[in-house]
Design a protein around this motif. Structure first.
Motif, PDB file in Angstrom:
ATOM      1  N   ALA A   1      61.565  45.547  66.132  1.00 51.27           N
ATOM      2  CA  ALA A   1      62.345  44.905  64.639  1.00 51.27           C
ATOM      3  C   ALA A   1      61.920  46.063  64.373  1.00 51.27           C
ATOM      4  O   ALA A   1      61.245  47.108  64.322  1.00 51.27           O
ATOM      5  CB  ALA A   1      62.102  43.677  63.813  1.00 51.27           C
ATOM      6  N   PHE A   2      63.729  47.504  63.561  1.00 50.99           N
ATOM      7  CA  PHE A   2      62.938  48.399  62.358  1.00 50.99           C
ATOM      8  C   PHE A   2      63.126  48.548  61.097  1.00 50.99           C
ATOM      9  O   PHE A   2      63.995  47.761  60.653  1.00 50.99           O
ATOM     10  CB  PHE A   2      64.408  49.895  63.210  1.00 50.99           C
ATOM     11  CG  PHE A   2      63.321  50.337  64.443  1.00 50.99           C
ATOM     12  CD1 PHE A   2      63.766  49.564  65.818  1.00 50.99           C
ATOM     13  CD2 PHE A   2      63.229  51.547  64.514  1.00 50.99           C
ATOM     14  CE1 PHE A   2      62.962  50.198  67.179  1.00 50.99           C
ATOM     15  CE2 PHE A   2      62.455  51.778  65.361  1.00 50.99           C
ATOM     16  CZ  PHE A   2      62.325  51.230  66.722  1.00 50.99           C
ATOM     17  N   ILE A   3      62.228  48.657  60.601  1.00 54.04           N
ATOM     18  CA  ILE A   3      61.824  48.063  59.212  1.00 54.04           C
ATOM     19  C   ILE A   3      61.697  49.619  58.184  1.00 54.04           C
ATOM     20  O   ILE A   3      61.124  50.545  58.765  1.00 54.04           O
ATOM     21  CB  ILE A   3      60.648  47.461  58.920  1.00 54.04           C
ATOM     22  CG1 ILE A   3      61.094  45.992  59.696  1.00 54.04           C
ATOM     23  CG2 ILE A   3      60.585  47.648  57.131  1.00 54.04           C
ATOM     24  CD1 ILE A   3      59.284  45.576  59.904  1.00 54.04           C
ATOM     25  N   PRO A   4      62.890  49.937  57.564  1.00 55.46           N
ATOM     26  CA  PRO A   4      62.388  50.450  56.616  1.00 55.46           C
ATOM     27  C   PRO A   4      61.245  50.859  55.787  1.00 55.46           C
ATOM     28  O   PRO A   4      60.967  49.975  55.122  1.00 55.46           O
ATOM     29  CB  PRO A   4      63.433  50.912  55.718  1.00 55.46           C
ATOM     30  CG  PRO A   4      64.731  49.923  55.865  1.00 55.46           C
ATOM     31  CD  PRO A   4      63.707  49.102  57.117  1.00 55.46           C
TER      32      PRO A   4
ATOM     33  N   GLU B   1      60.935  56.073  55.495  1.00 51.73           N
ATOM     34  CA  GLU B   1      61.154  56.532  56.959  1.00 51.73           C
ATOM     35  C   GLU B   1      61.508  54.750  57.466  1.00 51.73           C
ATOM     36  O   GLU B   1      61.157  53.906  56.885  1.00 51.73           O
ATOM     37  CB  GLU B   1      59.619  56.941  57.526  1.00 51.73           C
ATOM     38  CG  GLU B   1      59.055  57.621  58.909  1.00 51.73           C
ATOM     39  CD  GLU B   1      57.872  56.981  59.556  1.00 51.73           C
ATOM     40  OE1 GLU B   1      58.134  57.619  60.626  1.00 51.73           O
ATOM     41  OE2 GLU B   1      56.930  57.115  58.594  1.00 51.73           O
ATOM     42  N   VAL B   2      61.711  54.893  58.967  1.00 51.92           N
ATOM     43  CA  VAL B   2      62.788  53.855  59.366  1.00 51.92           C
ATOM     44  C   VAL B   2      61.581  52.991  60.979  1.00 51.92           C
ATOM     45  O   VAL B   2      61.042  53.859  61.779  1.00 51.92           O
ATOM     46  CB  VAL B   2      63.736  53.268  59.538  1.00 51.92           C
ATOM     47  CG1 VAL B   2      64.388  52.045  60.717  1.00 51.92           C
ATOM     48  CG2 VAL B   2      64.389  53.480  58.675  1.00 51.92           C
ATOM     49  N   VAL B   3      60.815  53.023  61.152  1.00 53.48           N
ATOM     50  CA  VAL B   3      59.686  52.134  61.792  1.00 53.48           C
ATOM     51  C   VAL B   3      59.753  51.290  63.390  1.00 53.48           C
ATOM     52  O   VAL B   3      60.492  49.973  62.112  1.00 53.48           O
ATOM     53  CB  VAL B   3      58.191  51.684  61.162  1.00 53.48           C
ATOM     54  CG1 VAL B   3      58.107  53.448  60.620  1.00 53.48           C
ATOM     55  CG2 VAL B   3      57.801  51.216  60.535  1.00 53.48           C
ATOM     56  N   GLY B   4      59.379  51.012  63.666  1.00 52.46           N
ATOM     57  CA  GLY B   4      60.172  49.964  64.488  1.00 52.46           C
ATOM     58  C   GLY B   4      58.995  49.081  64.988  1.00 52.46           C
ATOM     59  O   GLY B   4      57.576  49.546  65.035  1.00 52.46           O
ATOM     60  N   VAL B   5      59.145  47.546  65.279  1.00 53.06           N
ATOM     61  CA  VAL B   5      57.482  46.791  65.888  1.00 53.06           C
ATOM     62  C   VAL B   5      58.114  46.643  67.247  1.00 53.06           C
ATOM     63  O   VAL B   5      59.363  45.601  67.098  1.00 53.06           O
ATOM     64  CB  VAL B   5      57.612  45.911  64.364  1.00 53.06           C
ATOM     65  CG1 VAL B   5      56.586  44.890  65.245  1.00 53.06           C
ATOM     66  CG2 VAL B   5      57.096  46.648  63.741  1.00 53.06           C
ATOM     67  N   LEU B   6      57.235  46.014  68.007  1.00 51.80           N
ATOM     68  CA  LEU B   6      57.553  44.905  69.154  1.00 51.80           C
ATOM     69  C   LEU B   6      56.876  44.138  69.266  1.00 51.80           C
ATOM     70  O   LEU B   6      55.942  44.123  68.936  1.00 51.80           O
ATOM     71  CB  LEU B   6      56.999  45.871  70.338  1.00 51.80           C
ATOM     72  CG  LEU B   6      56.813  45.865  71.735  1.00 51.80           C
ATOM     73  CD1 LEU B   6      57.234  46.163  72.679  1.00 51.80           C
ATOM     74  CD2 LEU B   6      56.024  44.572  72.079  1.00 51.80           C
ATOM     75  N   PHE B   7      57.556  43.190  69.478  1.00 53.02           N
ATOM     76  CA  PHE B   7      57.343  41.940  69.586  1.00 53.02           C
ATOM     77  C   PHE B   7      57.003  40.895  70.176  1.00 53.02           C
ATOM     78  O   PHE B   7      58.278  41.307  71.411  1.00 53.02           O
ATOM     79  CB  PHE B   7      58.048  40.675  67.942  1.00 53.02           C
ATOM     80  CG  PHE B   7      58.397  41.146  67.232  1.00 53.02           C
ATOM     81  CD1 PHE B   7      57.121  40.876  66.335  1.00 53.02           C
ATOM     82  CD2 PHE B   7      59.147  41.540  65.962  1.00 53.02           C
ATOM     83  CE1 PHE B   7      56.617  41.149  64.947  1.00 53.02           C
ATOM     84  CE2 PHE B   7      59.137  42.308  64.791  1.00 53.02           C
ATOM     85  CZ  PHE B   7      57.698  41.322  64.402  1.00 53.02           C
ATOM     86  N   ARG B   8      56.579  39.686  71.228  1.00 42.84           N
ATOM     87  CA  ARG B   8      56.302  38.839  72.099  1.00 42.84           C
ATOM     88  C   ARG B   8      57.245  37.308  71.001  1.00 42.84           C
ATOM     89  O   ARG B   8      56.678  37.375  70.177  1.00 42.84           O
ATOM     90  CB  ARG B   8      55.567  39.117  72.569  1.00 42.84           C
ATOM     91  CG  ARG B   8      55.114  38.168  73.322  1.00 42.84           C
ATOM     92  CD  ARG B   8      53.688  37.763  74.603  1.00 42.84           C
ATOM     93  NE  ARG B   8      53.989  37.675  75.032  1.00 42.84           N
ATOM     94  CZ  ARG B   8      54.624  36.936  76.845  1.00 42.84           C
ATOM     95  NH1 ARG B   8      55.165  38.040  76.937  1.00 42.84           N
ATOM     96  NH2 ARG B   8      54.983  36.021  77.227  1.00 42.84           N
TER      97      ARG B   8
END
Ligand SMILES: [Zn+2]
Length: 159
Positions: A54-57, A62-69
Motif C-alpha cells: 500500500a502506498f500512503i500519502p 510524501e507518498v510512502v510504501g508499506v509491504l504487508f503479509r
C-alpha cells in the motif's frame, strides 16, 4: 492522491528490503489508475502469495510504501480498520507489516484488519441508502474520507 510510478514504488518503501523491492510485481494498469479517486493505493502481488503493498500519502505530501503479509480471512467477519465500512461488501483480511528500521529488523510488526483488495477509497465514497430524509450525504462522505485519511496516515506514522 498524487500519481506514483514504478520508480517511486521501488524506492519509497518504509519497510521493504532491497530484495523485496526488486522482486515485487507491479499492479496491472498502473498507467490507467484514477488517482483522484484514491486516498491510498494498494494491490496484492500477483506472483508472491500473501504479499501486498500500500502506498500512503503522508501529511507532508510524501507518498510512502508499506509491504504487508496478508493472512487468510478471519473466521468471523471483521470491520476494516481503515475505512470502517459497516456494509462489509468485500473480504477483510488481517495484514501484518514489519516495522521500519531497527525495530523491524528485530522482528517487530504492526497488524491491521484491512479490505483484501484495498477497496477502502471506493467504500468511503459510495453512499449508503439515506438513513432519513434530509440526511447530508456530502458531509457524511467527507467525514468518511477524512477518517480514512487520518487512519492510514496514523498507521504509516507508527510503522
Ligand atoms: Zn477498507
Amino acid at each position: 492522491m498524487l500519481a506514483i510510478n514504478e520508480k517511486h514504488i521501488r524506492t519509497h518503501f518504509l519497510n521493504a528490503s532491497k530484495k523485496e523491492r526488486t522482486e515485487l510485481t507491479l499492479p496491472e494498469g498502473l498507467d490507467a489508475v484514477d488517482w483522484d479517486s484514491l486516498d491510498y493505493f494498494g494491490w496484492r502481488d500477483p506472483r508472491i502469495s500473501k504479499r501486498a503493498y500500500a502506498f500512503i500519502p503522508l501529511e507532508s505530501g510524501e507518498v510512502v510504501g508499506v509491504l504487508f503479509r496478508q493472512q487468510t480471512p478471519p473466521p468471523n467477519p471483521q470491520l476494516c480498520g481503515w475505512c470502517h465500512d459497516v456494509r462489509m461488501r468485500n473480504e477483510v483480511v488481517f495484514c501484518s507489516a514489519k516495522r521500519s528500521g531497527p525495530s523491524g529488523r528485530n522482528g517487530n510488526s504492526v497488524g491491521v484488519y484491512v479490505c483484501q483488495d484495498f477497496q477502502c477509497s471506493l467504500n468511503v465514497r459510495e453512499d449508503p441508502p439515506l438513513p432519513y430524509d434530509g440526511f447530508d450525504q456530502d458531509a457524511a462522505r467527507t467525514r468518511r474520507i477524512d477518517g480514512l485519511v487520518e487512519r492510514i496516515r496514523g498507521f504509516a506514522a507508527n510503522l
